[in-house]
Design a protein around this motif. Structure first.
Motif, mmCIF file in Angstrom:
data_model
loop_
_atom_site.group_PDB
_atom_site.id
_atom_site.type_symbol
_atom_site.label_atom_id
_atom_site.label_comp_id
_atom_site.label_asym_id
_atom_site.label_seq_id
_atom_site.Cartn_x
_atom_site.Cartn_y
_atom_site.Cartn_z
ATOM 1 N N VAL A 30 7.830 -10.731 24.814
ATOM 2 C CA VAL A 30 8.070 -11.014 23.396
ATOM 3 C C VAL A 30 9.561 -10.901 23.093
ATOM 4 C CG1 VAL A 30 7.643 -10.246 21.027
ATOM 5 C CG2 VAL A 30 5.776 -10.239 22.686
ATOM 6 N N LEU A 64 1.186 -14.294 20.797
ATOM 7 C CA LEU A 64 2.108 -13.223 21.134
ATOM 8 C C LEU A 64 1.375 -11.942 21.524
ATOM 9 C CD1 LEU A 64 4.835 -13.689 18.361
ATOM 10 C CD2 LEU A 64 5.086 -14.134 20.807
ATOM 11 N N SER A 86 6.735 -12.041 15.432
ATOM 12 C CA SER A 86 6.953 -10.919 16.340
ATOM 13 C C SER A 86 7.174 -9.616 15.571
ATOM 14 C CB SER A 86 8.160 -11.197 17.237
ATOM 15 O OG SER A 86 7.950 -12.350 18.013
ATOM 16 N N GLN A 97 1.107 -15.706 16.274
ATOM 17 C CA GLN A 97 0.929 -14.260 16.405
ATOM 18 C C GLN A 97 -0.205 -13.922 17.365
ATOM 19 O OE1 GLN A 97 0.815 -12.161 12.700
ATOM 20 N NE2 GLN A 97 0.391 -10.184 13.657
#
Length: 215
Positions: free
Chosen positions: A15, A7, A41, A4
């Motif tokens: 993403v 991301l 995500s 995470q």
């Protein structure tokens, strides 16, 4: 770096693409952490407005359906030699025992093995290629593939996204107690379908000698 956290450093379009590609490759038959990427995500989308959960869910669903369809085509063309080749490349995932278990599930449950297999990591990798190898009629495979892809990818995105929203709200009011409660509710909801799918796979192990998958 945590998934995470990583991301958070890339733009939203990256993403979306990453989720679709990783889930597609996993569904195609390559062992990748598709579920981890999707969950991370979706949680990120609940915390940052730049990521649209609807687009995220659509990309995940498309990746799942397209990846499974490509896996089916490859399996249908490659046949059993393909499974032997995969066993050599990925012995941990495509061992003879795993292939035999998945094959029994397919012979016993047919298109339902494709549908419920979406919720089980091992069967999620096997579903497309094995359905092709066993010559499952494409219309049956496609029906289960589309329905399973929508429910798994779209459902997982929705559940994790709303868990994140609730968790953030509760965290402001009740600190970590609210966060823990919200996460537990979300995880419990997600595990219900996965547990049913695992029971289906386990029950298939007791199936009689497989017969060819008919039309």
């Amino acid at each position: 770096m945590h998934v995470q956290e990583w991301l958070e450093t890339v733009p939203a379009v990256a993403v979306y693409a990453l989720v679709g590609i990783v889930i597609g490759l996993e569904s195609l038959g390559i062992p990748l952490p598709g579920e981890i990427i999707l969950v991370s995500s979706a949680l990120l989308a609940s915390q940052h407005g730049d990521i649209d959960p609807v687009i995220l869910g659509a990309c995940a669903t498309a990746g799942a359906i397209i990846g499974d369809s490509i896996g089916y085509a490859i399996g249908r063309k490659g046949g059993r030699p393909l499974l032997a080749w995969l066993g050599g490349k990925f012995p941990r995932h495509f061992s003879e025992a795993h292939i035999a278990t998945a094959e029994r599930s397919f012979h016993k449950w047919g298109m339902w093995a494709v549908f419920f297999g979406r919720f089980v990591a091992l069967l999620r990798i096997f579903a497309g290629p094995l359905a092709g190898v066993l010559r499952m009629p494409y219309w049956k495979f496609l029906t289960a593939n589309v329905l399973g892809g929508i429910l798994w990818a779209g459902g997982t995105t929705a559940v994790i996204y709303y868990v994140g929203i609730v968790a953030e709200s509760w965290l402001k009011r009740f600190s970590w107690l609210g966060l823990v409660a919200a996460v537990l509710i979300g995880v419990t909801s997600m595990l219900v379908l996965k547990r049913k799918a695992k029971k289906t796979a386990s029950a298939a192990e007791a199936a009689p000698t497989p017969a060819p998958v008919g039309d």
